[in-house]
Design an enzyme around this catalytic site. Structure first.
Site, PDB file in Angstrom:
ATOM      1  N   ASP A   1       0.977  -1.191  -0.031  1.00  8.73           N
ATOM      2  CA  ASP A   1      -0.063   0.032   0.073  1.00  8.73           C
ATOM      3  C   ASP A   1       0.760   1.391   0.135  1.00  8.73           C
ATOM      4  O   ASP A   1       0.555   2.412  -0.722  1.00  8.73           O
ATOM      5  CB  ASP A   1      -0.849   0.103   1.212  1.00  8.73           C
ATOM      6  CG  ASP A   1      -1.985  -1.263   1.471  1.00  8.73           C
ATOM      7  OD1 ASP A   1      -2.148  -1.855   0.134  1.00  8.73           O
ATOM      8  OD2 ASP A   1      -1.962  -1.521   2.364  1.00  8.73           O
TER       9      ASP A   1
ATOM     10  N   ARG B   1      19.237 -18.411   0.498  1.00  4.49           N
ATOM     11  CA  ARG B   1      17.934 -18.899   0.251  1.00  4.49           C
ATOM     12  C   ARG B   1      17.744 -19.080  -1.325  1.00  4.49           C
ATOM     13  O   ARG B   1      16.938 -19.741  -1.849  1.00  4.49           O
ATOM     14  CB  ARG B   1      16.822 -17.793   0.714  1.00  4.49           C
ATOM     15  CG  ARG B   1      17.006 -17.969   2.383  1.00  4.49           C
ATOM     16  CD  ARG B   1      15.796 -17.033   2.825  1.00  4.49           C
ATOM     17  NE  ARG B   1      15.806 -17.015   4.232  1.00  4.49           N
ATOM     18  CZ  ARG B   1      15.158 -16.508   5.069  1.00  4.49           C
ATOM     19  NH1 ARG B   1      14.501 -15.053   4.456  1.00  4.49           N
ATOM     20  NH2 ARG B   1      15.096 -16.717   6.563  1.00  4.49           N
TER      21      ARG B   1
ATOM     22  N   GLU C   1      10.156  -3.217   5.268  1.00  7.55           N
ATOM     23  CA  GLU C   1      10.358  -3.929   4.143  1.00  7.55           C
ATOM     24  C   GLU C   1       9.666  -3.112   2.911  1.00  7.55           C
ATOM     25  O   GLU C   1       9.798  -3.423   1.651  1.00  7.55           O
ATOM     26  CB  GLU C   1       9.295  -5.194   4.560  1.00  7.55           C
ATOM     27  CG  GLU C   1       9.455  -6.170   3.351  1.00  7.55           C
ATOM     28  CD  GLU C   1       8.701  -7.581   3.526  1.00  7.55           C
ATOM     29  OE1 GLU C   1       8.291  -7.750   4.724  1.00  7.55           O
ATOM     30  OE2 GLU C   1       8.525  -8.052   2.478  1.00  7.55           O
TER      31      GLU C   1
END
Lengths: 535, 228
Positions: free
Chosen positions: A208, A266, A351
């Site tokens: 958002d 990862r 983030e």
């Protein structure tokens, strides 16, 4: 007058609120859900700091590991900042009462996570994020920090690129309201929710704040870099923490063979798993050999989740897994002071931001560090900036009210946006996921633009003003479309493989052309982009 | 499969065209395919954000962590203002955390052992889902009762070696607090995280005695025989 308006009430938002308040600021935190419901609660593995409490460690090793994982896309200065600040960050959390696990010498216990050269992640079982977040929340109550809950960010208020505050939908009353402040911090979380159904993230991770910055004329960057977590439960996409591998868990295929060093970064592990799955195999996490006592002590949450969502007992059985979207490295572009590029009096942290500490791939344990360490920095910087433009005239509120009003008046409902959102999530996973291909990316981008153009044929079926979650979900869907367009375009532009971004046709890292941050912004209604070399 | 939902007092019935899965998935199915106006709260889908607690057949569950059964009756949490359908106002109930001063009052340096961490490991697993609060019969009689989760949280800080002012918490939870609890154990039964607020309240009673507080109910029960 509010000194610092903080949008987002997760770990980054609360940390910046506490810091600004500590310095004497009049602070207001505004979030779309309850503070303890934020994504931070889902962080399990730990928070990095080179304390060396378990194995020898140093700040320079932490820096080296982080830079290595970032694949030359980070800002070394920012990496050095958070690594140096990490021990102090843990000390601060300790002083608030975060219940970290302990060593036999009464020190904060630390565990191994992938890509780390030492046992560096401080942890509270596998509930590290949850316990940090709740302790921050308790401290906010103690400090009397005002938190407005269930306020959905519609847009930043801007006047000649100066941010004067923001406009929100008060979800409970249905009213559109503006909140002015001297400076604004955006801490609204990531955008892995674009990969709906194929993400460990909560439903609210819809970018958002990032979309609002784009609409306000600010800059976002490196949006193509989405980290896929190697181990999520196969049927529900629920996260199984990296600590399961850190503690010695194996990855095996259906023949029971191990096929990769489980502690590699990862991206490498996720690709190895994806290639097994692409070849028609199944992949499992095997923690049985760790023994019941150790499993129950170190991973109680994992055991619970496996039983609940996969209906298996990980103490006795293999855990079926798949890689899913987990973390967004890209986001709102900020400078070293965490000011949003292209806007004034506006900061971004956590983030939702791209402070360039993770580069092309984030190390486990560095995101909790980022939200606390840089969260505090954002609070400090936003308060220091003491220029008040917030009383300027502005007509935006009326426009926002009219738009929301129009959604109630018209009821096209010719297309069900929920269905489109689900399909889009699956397509992002398949076509803009672990392994990427330009044809698929281009097709998906075209499809997304068609959906965007068709948005007026969608809408809300629920016409009640108060507590209208249908409306909130529609607005989130619109944000996903805006953010998704940038993810796809930037992934197409980057014809190389670097960190989490991997193209089969361009398997190598191309530093000559692409050791660069990809910047995106909207000018005269058109999406613009530029690659800016990392220096 | 059929489930019933209490919407502002009227019970509506919905058919779910798939086998039992989580209740949250069923609610999403209804909202997205059948009735956009069905209102509920949720977020993480994995039992850690505490958003989606509801009552099923009178018992509190997390919608994301409960597999629904044929004929289930789904209702909003009790003792919360119902905003719409299954969505409740948790903000008011969160005030109890302020009333119990559930935070570290004054931070002191302390050596902490792993055993001490484990002593309140469960308590700090709390996700603030409000299930315990909804299950607590004391709130029927005393709406000002601080309630289970806020008392568990208060206990968690009294048991933290870093807490330099236990008395401040103890003083705060005497009125509408630990002595109002009937120790019925409903809270313990419904907690999705396996927390035992009843035991925490018992522990706080013990700590309170150390600070000179007595059970006011015992005093009230003194029938002139010199008390207990």
């Amino acid at each position: 007058m509010i000194d610092v308006l903080i949008i987002g009430s997760g770990g980054a938002g609360l940390a910046s609120a506490l810091r600004a308040k500590e310095l004497g600021a009049d602070v207001l935190v505004v979030g779309k859900s309850y503070p303890t419901a934020s994504q931070t609660s889902m962080a399990q593995g730990g928070i990095n700091a080179s304390l060396g409490n378990v194995t020898a460690d140093s700040i320079s090793s932490h820096i080296t590991d982080t830079i290595k994982s970032a694949h030359k896309l980070c800002d070394n200065h920012m990496v050095e900042y958070i690594c140096h600040d990490a021990p102090k960050t843990i000390e601060w959390l300790e002083s608030l009462g975060v219940p970290f696990d302990r060593t036999a010498q009464y020190k904060v216990a630390q565990r191994q996570l992938g890509g780390a050269s030492s046992k560096r992640a401080c942890y509270a079982q596998d509930y590290t994020g949850l316990k940090i977040l709740h302790t921050l929340y308790d401290t906010c109550l103690k400090e009397g920090i005002e938190i407005l809950e269930e306020y959905f960010l519609l847009n930043l208020i801007t006047e000649e690129k100066v941010v004067l505050g923001a406009i929100f939908l008060d979800i409970v009353t249905g009213e559109v309201k503006e909140i002015r402040a001297k400076s604004t911090i955006i801490a609204t979380g990531g955008y892995a929710g674009v990969y709906r159904g194929f993400t460990t993230n909560s439903e609210g991770a819809t970018g958002d704040g990032i979309a609002s910055v784009l609409r306000a004329g600010g800059v976002v960057s490196d949006m193509e870099f989405v980290q896929f977590h190697p181990t999520a439960l196969k049927s529900s996409a629920t996260l199984i923490s990296e600590s399961a591998r850190g503690e010695g868990g194996y990855l095996v295929n259906s023949k029971g063979e191990r096929f990769i060093d489980e502690l590699l970064p990862r991206d490498v592990v996720a690709r190895a798993i994806a290639s097994q799955i692409a070849n028609g195999d199944e992949v499992f996490l095997d923690i049985r050999h760790l023994g019941e006592d150790k499993i129950l002590h170190l991973m109680p949450q994992e055991v619970h989740l496996c039983r609940l969502y996969e209906n298996i007992d990980p103490i006795k059985e293999l855990i079926p897994i798949k890689p899913v979207a987990h973390y967004s490295m890209g986001g709102i572009d900020v400078n070293r002071e965490l000011e949003v590029t292209g806007l004034k009096n506006c900061y971004a942290v956590g983030e939702c931001s791209n402070a360039k500490v993770h580069g092309a791939n984030r190390l486990g344990g560095n995101s909790l560090l980022e939200i606390i360490s840089l969260g505090r920095l954002a609070g400090e910087n936003a308060y220091k900036l003491n220029v008040d433009y917030s009383n300027r005239d502005n007509q935006q509120l009326q426009k926002e009210q009219e738009y929301i009003e129009s959604l109630f008046e018209e009821y096209p409902w010719e297309r069900n946006f929920y269905q489109i959102q689900d399909e889009l999530g699956r397509k992002f996973y398949n076509d803009a996921g672990v392994v990427r291909d330009n044809t698929k990316l281009n097709n998906l981008l075209n499809e997304l633009r068609v959906i965007k153009a068709d948005i007026d044929n969608m809408g809300i079926g629920d016409k009640e003003r108060k507590n209208n979650t249908n409306l909130v979900e529609f607005l989130q869907f619109k944000n996903i479309l805006e953010v998704g367009e940038v993810i796809l375009d930037s992934a197409i532009v980057r014809d190389e493989s670097r960190g989490a971004h991997y193209k089969e046709a361009f398997p190598n890292q191309d530093d000559k052309l692409y050791r660069a941050n990809s910047l995106y912004w909207i000018e005269d209604g058109i999406l613009q982009n530029r690659l800016v070399k990392v220096v | 499969m059929n489930i019933k939902i209490n919407r502002q007092g009227s019970i509506e019935s919905f058919d779910i065209p798939f086998q039992s899965t989580t209740l949250l998935k069923a609610l999403f199915y209804i909202k997205q395919q059948e009735d956009n106006s069905l209102t509920f709260s949720s977020n993480c889908r994995s039992g850690v954000c505490g958003t989606c607690a509801v009552r099923v057949n009178g018992k509190e569950v997390l919608a994301c962590s409960y597999n629904y059964q044929e004929g289930d009756l789904v209702e909003p949490l009790a003792y919360h203002e119902v905003q719409r359908d299954l969505k409740v106002n948790k903000q008011k109930v969160r005030e109890t955390l302020k009333n119990s001063k559930a935070w570290l009052q004054s931070s002191q340096q302390a050596e902490i052992t792993q055993e001490q961490v484990e002593l309140t490991q469960k308590q700090t697993d709390c996700i603030l889902c409000d299930s315990c609060y909804s299950s607590c019969p004391v709130l029927e009689l005393n709406p000002n009762f601080i309630g289970p989760f806020a008392l568990t949280r208060a206990y968690r800080y009294t048991a933290d070696p870093r807490e330099g002012n236990i008395q401040s918490i103890v003083d705060t939870i005497q009125t509408n607090g630990i002595w109002d609890c009937t120790l019925c154990g409903n809270c313990t039964e419904v907690c999705p995280q396996g927390i035992d607020p009843k035991m925490d309240i018992t522990m706080l009673r013990g700590t309170s005695s150390q600070f000179g507080y007595n059970d006011p109910n015992f005093q009230a029960m003194d029938f002139g025989f010199g008390g207990f």
